[in-house]
Design a protein around this motif. Structure first.
Motif, PDB file in Angstrom:
ATOM      1  N   CYS A  90       3.594  44.598 -76.619  1.00  0.00           N
ATOM      2  CA  CYS A  90       2.453  44.122 -75.837  1.00  0.00           C
ATOM      3  C   CYS A  90       1.244  43.958 -76.749  1.00  0.00           C
ATOM      4  N   TRP A  91       0.300  43.128 -76.297  1.00  0.00           N
ATOM      5  CA  TRP A  91      -0.913  42.909 -77.067  1.00  0.00           C
ATOM      6  C   TRP A  91      -1.979  42.293 -76.155  1.00  0.00           C
ATOM      7  N   PRO A  92      -3.248  42.396 -76.544  1.00  0.00           N
ATOM      8  CA  PRO A  92      -4.308  41.753 -75.767  1.00  0.00           C
ATOM      9  C   PRO A  92      -4.415  40.280 -76.112  1.00  0.00           C
ATOM     10  N   ALA A 102     -12.240  32.569 -69.861  1.00  0.00           N
ATOM     11  CA  ALA A 102     -11.039  33.371 -70.069  1.00  0.00           C
ATOM     12  C   ALA A 102     -11.308  34.825 -69.707  1.00  0.00           C
ATOM     13  N   VAL A 103     -10.229  35.515 -69.367  1.00  0.00           N
ATOM     14  CA  VAL A 103     -10.280  36.942 -69.073  1.00  0.00           C
ATOM     15  C   VAL A 103      -9.359  37.655 -70.067  1.00  0.00           C
ATOM     16  N   PRO A 104      -9.767  38.806 -70.604  1.00  0.00           N
ATOM     17  CA  PRO A 104      -8.854  39.534 -71.495  1.00  0.00           C
ATOM     18  C   PRO A 104      -7.690  40.102 -70.691  1.00  0.00           C
ATOM     19  N   ALA A 105      -6.482  39.888 -71.178  1.00  0.00           N
ATOM     20  CA  ALA A 105      -5.279  40.271 -70.431  1.00  0.00           C
ATOM     21  C   ALA A 105      -4.312  41.000 -71.365  1.00  0.00           C
ATOM     22  N   TRP A 106      -3.405  41.760 -70.740  1.00  0.00           N
ATOM     23  CA  TRP A 106      -2.370  42.499 -71.461  1.00  0.00           C
ATOM     24  C   TRP A 106      -1.096  41.668 -71.389  1.00  0.00           C
ATOM     25  N   ALA A 107      -0.691  41.103 -72.536  1.00  0.00           N
ATOM     26  CA  ALA A 107       0.519  40.288 -72.606  1.00  0.00           C
ATOM     27  C   ALA A 107       1.715  41.219 -72.814  1.00  0.00           C
ATOM     28  N   LEU A 131       1.099  49.063 -67.468  1.00  0.00           N
ATOM     29  CA  LEU A 131      -0.039  48.822 -66.583  1.00  0.00           C
ATOM     30  C   LEU A 131      -1.138  49.858 -66.805  1.00  0.00           C
ATOM     31  N   ARG A 132      -0.761  51.112 -66.943  1.00  0.00           N
ATOM     32  CA  ARG A 132      -1.773  52.148 -67.196  1.00  0.00           C
ATOM     33  C   ARG A 132      -2.385  51.974 -68.586  1.00  0.00           C
ATOM     34  N   THR A 133      -1.588  51.511 -69.551  1.00  0.00           N
ATOM     35  CA  THR A 133      -2.126  51.249 -70.884  1.00  0.00           C
ATOM     36  C   THR A 133      -3.142  50.115 -70.845  1.00  0.00           C
ATOM     37  N   ALA A 134      -2.853  49.072 -70.081  1.00  0.00           N
ATOM     38  CA  ALA A 134      -3.797  47.956 -69.954  1.00  0.00           C
ATOM     39  C   ALA A 134      -5.139  48.440 -69.425  1.00  0.00           C
ATOM     40  N   LEU A 135      -5.107  49.265 -68.399  1.00  0.00           N
ATOM     41  CA  LEU A 135      -6.358  49.789 -67.857  1.00  0.00           C
ATOM     42  C   LEU A 135      -7.076  50.674 -68.852  1.00  0.00           C
ATOM     43  N   ALA A 136      -6.322  51.454 -69.611  1.00  0.00           N
ATOM     44  CA  ALA A 136      -6.943  52.306 -70.631  1.00  0.00           C
ATOM     45  C   ALA A 136      -7.636  51.468 -71.701  1.00  0.00           C
ATOM     46  N   LEU A 137      -7.181  50.228 -71.888  1.00  0.00           N
ATOM     47  CA  LEU A 137      -7.781  49.304 -72.849  1.00  0.00           C
ATOM     48  C   LEU A 137      -8.838  48.414 -72.212  1.00  0.00           C
ATOM     49  N   ASP A 138      -9.192  48.693 -70.948  1.00  0.00           N
ATOM     50  CA  ASP A 138     -10.187  47.906 -70.216  1.00  0.00           C
ATOM     51  C   ASP A 138      -9.748  46.455 -70.029  1.00  0.00           C
ATOM     52  N   LEU A 139      -8.459  46.241 -69.830  1.00  0.00           N
ATOM     53  CA  LEU A 139      -7.916  44.910 -69.585  1.00  0.00           C
ATOM     54  C   LEU A 139      -7.619  44.782 -68.093  1.00  0.00           C
ATOM     55  N   PRO A 140      -8.303  43.886 -67.385  1.00  0.00           N
ATOM     56  CA  PRO A 140      -8.183  43.840 -65.924  1.00  0.00           C
ATOM     57  C   PRO A 140      -6.934  43.152 -65.389  1.00  0.00           C
ATOM     58  N   VAL A 141      -6.181  42.471 -66.266  1.00  0.00           N
ATOM     59  CA  VAL A 141      -5.030  41.675 -65.835  1.00  0.00           C
ATOM     60  C   VAL A 141      -3.879  41.919 -66.807  1.00  0.00           C
ATOM     61  N   ALA A 142      -2.652  41.978 -66.279  1.00  0.00           N
ATOM     62  CA  ALA A 142      -1.444  41.964 -67.103  1.00  0.00           C
ATOM     63  C   ALA A 142      -0.684  40.683 -66.798  1.00  0.00           C
ATOM     64  N   MET A 143       0.093  40.210 -67.768  1.00  0.00           N
ATOM     65  CA  MET A 143       0.814  38.955 -67.576  1.00  0.00           C
ATOM     66  C   MET A 143       2.097  38.971 -68.389  1.00  0.00           C
ATOM     67  N   LEU A 144       3.058  38.185 -67.928  1.00  0.00           N
ATOM     68  CA  LEU A 144       4.317  38.058 -68.656  1.00  0.00           C
ATOM     69  C   LEU A 144       5.023  36.779 -68.250  1.00  0.00           C
ATOM     70  N   THR A 145       5.918  36.309 -69.122  1.00  0.00           N
ATOM     71  CA  THR A 145       6.863  35.261 -68.767  1.00  0.00           C
ATOM     72  C   THR A 145       8.225  35.931 -68.639  1.00  0.00           C
ATOM     73  N   ASP A 330      -7.730  45.418 -62.223  1.00  0.00           N
ATOM     74  CA  ASP A 330      -9.130  45.726 -61.933  1.00  0.00           C
ATOM     75  C   ASP A 330      -9.702  44.550 -61.153  1.00  0.00           C
ATOM     76  N   VAL A 331      -9.837  44.710 -59.843  1.00  0.00           N
ATOM     77  CA  VAL A 331     -10.214  43.586 -58.981  1.00  0.00           C
ATOM     78  C   VAL A 331     -11.610  43.058 -59.299  1.00  0.00           C
ATOM     79  N   PRO A 332     -12.664  43.903 -59.371  1.00  0.00           N
ATOM     80  CA  PRO A 332     -13.985  43.346 -59.678  1.00  0.00           C
ATOM     81  C   PRO A 332     -14.033  42.602 -61.009  1.00  0.00           C
ATOM     82  N   ALA A 333     -13.417  43.152 -62.039  1.00  0.00           N
ATOM     83  CA  ALA A 333     -13.461  42.494 -63.341  1.00  0.00           C
ATOM     84  C   ALA A 333     -12.650  41.209 -63.345  1.00  0.00           C
ATOM     85  N   ALA A 334     -11.469  41.225 -62.738  1.00  0.00           N
ATOM     86  CA  ALA A 334     -10.612  40.040 -62.732  1.00  0.00           C
ATOM     87  C   ALA A 334     -11.220  38.917 -61.909  1.00  0.00           C
TER      88      ALA A 334
END
Length: 431
Positions: A90-92, A102-107, A131-145, A330-334
């Protein structure tokens, strides 16, 4: 972001859950040659790829971006204990959202579980940890293909950007679209490695669903990835406008029918166009290559205008697929990161079994389409699952579709006026 993703400790909740199963969840040191090789062999095995050569492993390791976070689940009683029995990488990355922003996301990528360790809760532990790691990194969205579309809804993901595969019978079509002013040039992969990123970057913010990418994700499109056996077959053309500025490119290969040399199939691997002129120029070139009867193109946008540029609409067969899946954390940030089509106030109640996005939220949109999102006790105008929110987020899925599916109720008409994007979401790569 508050810290580097590679430096963040492993998620303790999932670590403890897997420890109860006799398994060890750990961050893999990407700078350690032996550790990386063991992880990479496990990932390629998980996707049923051929065993990578030492040269391929070494080249991939040299090109590993510093922001990649490799995670493995280890079983010390396994036959090859140094290789993880499950993996993620995973990466930002910046995800384009409506409004040319754009929004910072957890790929999330490289998700594998060994067939010897199925049905032990490993995938759930891995996905929830990310998902918990994404929040710990202040990333409001996760995404994947996704390679399978039946796995990720249980973790709150939902399809948000779709794509189409095209099959075009070139013997049936005549070009009726614009006549471009520029020029198509054959170029080398090495030339495009240097010239292409600027074109990709010009395109990225114009299309919700696109993301920032570089390194291996970029070079593999050009046939420069390690171990790419098809690289010698690839052809690359670049479109330069009338002023000589590169505005687009296409990567393709050709497959011959042994029974008829005039019956080649041209497979479009990648086509990126920063201007309508470049789009027309590249497609006209591809459709008019000699000795070709069929052109196929994988992973094209659902609003592809090509069929309106040829004289036989039915010469193009279309197969649609879900491609980019999104999970709001994170709903407000996203929701505050994107723009909206209509001013006003909409109160949304979100059901999230994992708790990340659950609550009732007021979305206040001003006359410029900017939103302020806050928690509220006001009565909701719309009730939805977190999956429905993921589908709505990029503006490509109508609320009425989700009402029919039973994942949304309430004022769908107003929701669509606010959330729908003027450009269909699309992601041009797999990751």
């Amino acid at each position: 972001m508050s810290t580097s993703s590679a430096d963040l400790p492993i998620d303790e909740t999932s670590r403890a859950r897997l420890a109860d199963e006799g398994l060890r969840l750990a961050v893999v040191d990407g700078t350690d040659t032996a550790a990386y090789e063991a992880w990479f062999r496990a990932e390629t095995r998980g996707f049923h790829d051929a065993a990578p050569s030492p040269e391929t492993i070494a080249q991939r390791h040299r090109g590993l971006e510093v922001d990649r976070r490799l995670v493995g689940v280890f079983d010390d009683t396994a036959g090859i204990p140094e290789q993880p029995v499950a993996t993620t990488i995973c990466w930002p990355a910046d995800l384009t959202v409506p409004g040319r922003r754009a929004v910072p996301a957890w790929a999330v990528s490289g998700v594998t579980v060994s067939p010897t360790h199925r049905r032990r809760g490993i995938a759930r532990a891995l996905m929830e940890a990310e998902l918990r790691t994404a929040l710990a990194l202040d990333l409001p969205v996760a995404m994947l293909t996704v390679s399978e579309s039946t796995i990720y809804a249980r973790f709150g993901y939902a399809p948000a950007a779709f794509a189409r595969d095209l099959t075009i019978s070139t013997r049936r079509v005549r070009w009726t679209g614009p006549v471009p002013d520029g020029r198509v040039r054959l170029v080398t992969a090495e030339q495009m490695r240097d010239d292409g990123p600027a074109i990709v970057e010009r395109v990225r913010l114009g299309r919700p669903g696109e993301m920032t990418y570089a390194g291996h994700l970029w070079t593999r499109q050009l046939g420069l990835g390690p171990g790419d056996e098809d690289a010698k077959k690839l052809r690359i053309v670049r479109y330069d406008d009338a002023d000589g500025t590169p505005q687009g490119f296409a990567v393709y290969d050709l497959t011959m029918d042994p029974a008829d040399f005039a019956d080649h199939e041209l497979k479009v691997r990648t086509l990126v166009a920063a201007t309508p002129d470049a789009y027309a120029g590249l497609w006209r070139y591809l459709l008019e290559v000699d000795l070709v009867s069929t052109v196929t193109a994988h992973l094209r946008p659902v609003d592809e205008p090509l069929r309106w540029m040829i004289d036989d609409f039915r010469a193009v067969r279309v197969n649609e697929l879900d491609h980019l899946w999104v999970r709001v954390l994170d709903v407000p940030a996203a929701l505050g990161a994107r723009s909206y089509g209509e001013p006003g106030r909409l109160v949304i109640s979100i059901d999230d079994p994992l708790g990340f996005a659950a609550g009732t939220w007021a979305v206040d949109v001003d006359a410029e389409g900017e939103a302020t999102v806050t928690a509220t006790d006001d009565p909701a105008d719309v009730w939805m699952t977190v999956n429905a929110l993921g589908s709505l987020y990029l503006g490509g899925v109508p609320a009425r579709t989700l009402i029919a599916a039973g994942s949304l109720t309430g004022d769908a008409e107003r929701l669509d006026r606010m959330f729908r994007a003027p450009v269909e979401p699309y992601l041009s790569i797999w990751f």
